[in-house]
Design a protein around this motif. Structure first.
Motif, mmCIF file in Angstrom:
data_model
loop_
_atom_site.group_PDB
_atom_site.id
_atom_site.type_symbol
_atom_site.label_atom_id
_atom_site.label_comp_id
_atom_site.label_asym_id
_atom_site.label_seq_id
_atom_site.Cartn_x
_atom_site.Cartn_y
_atom_site.Cartn_z
ATOM 1 N N GLN A 4 0.850 -1.183 0.000
ATOM 2 C CA GLN A 4 0.000 0.000 0.000
ATOM 3 C C GLN A 4 0.887 1.235 0.000
ATOM 4 O OE1 GLN A 4 -3.493 0.138 -0.110
ATOM 5 N NE2 GLN A 4 -3.100 2.310 -0.461
ATOM 6 N N THR A 22 3.803 0.343 2.604
ATOM 7 C CA THR A 22 3.778 -0.644 3.669
ATOM 8 C C THR A 22 3.283 -1.979 3.131
ATOM 9 O OG1 THR A 22 3.403 1.037 5.352
ATOM 10 C CG2 THR A 22 2.823 -1.229 5.924
ATOM 11 N N SER A 24 1.752 -5.658 3.719
ATOM 12 C CA SER A 24 0.996 -6.518 4.625
ATOM 13 C C SER A 24 1.352 -7.956 4.287
ATOM 14 C CB SER A 24 -0.503 -6.297 4.448
ATOM 15 O OG SER A 24 -0.893 -6.596 3.136
ATOM 16 N N ASN A 75 7.748 -3.105 8.062
ATOM 17 C CA ASN A 75 7.598 -3.531 6.663
ATOM 18 C C ASN A 75 7.308 -2.355 5.733
ATOM 19 O OD1 ASN A 75 7.973 -6.151 7.460
ATOM 20 N ND2 ASN A 75 5.852 -6.780 7.202
ATOM 21 N N THR A 76 8.011 -1.262 5.955
ATOM 22 C CA THR A 76 7.731 -0.041 5.214
ATOM 23 C C THR A 76 8.987 0.490 4.548
ATOM 24 O OG1 THR A 76 5.935 0.529 6.725
ATOM 25 C CG2 THR A 76 6.841 2.305 5.385
#
Length: 114
Positions: A4, A22, A24, A75-76
């Motif tokens: 995203q 980010t 997921s 996780n970005t």
């Protein structure tokens, strides 16, 4: 894994924007996270990428103006864009390589105006 991206928008030349992307799902020990862009009529091109160990690569056109970084705990991946130029106008896509798999984000539009 879904990516995203956010942070795009309209900015005047010389201004700054910060893009975020980010993931997921698990991207533990990803190989590379990166940003690409595609302007109308042009092919998608690499802007910047960062390997899990921290080494970075930049397109010549953005060196010294853009900085890629990550927050691995979240996780970005980020893209700090300074001194924006008209020619930076494009849809920016994030991309993550995990093993042999490649994931793309949906794109976020950056428009630089004079």
């Amino acid at each position: 894994v879904q990516l995203q991206a956010s942070g795009g928008g309209l900015v005047q030349a010389g201004g700054s924007l910060r893009l975020s992307c980010t993931a997921s799902g698990s991207i533990f020990n990803y190989n590379v996270m990166g940003w690409f862009r595609q302007a109308p009529g042009n092919q998608r091109e690499l802007v910047a990428r960062i390997r899990y160990g921290g080494s970075t690569t930049y397109a010549d056109s953005v060196k010294g103006r853009f900085t890629i970084s990550t927050d691995n705990a979240k996780n970005t991946v980020f893209l700090q864009m300074n001194s924006l130029k008209l020619e930076d106008t494009a849809v920016y896509y994030c991309r993550v390589e995990v093993g042999v798999r490649v994931y793309w984000g949906q794109g976020t539009l950056v428009t630089v105006s004079s």
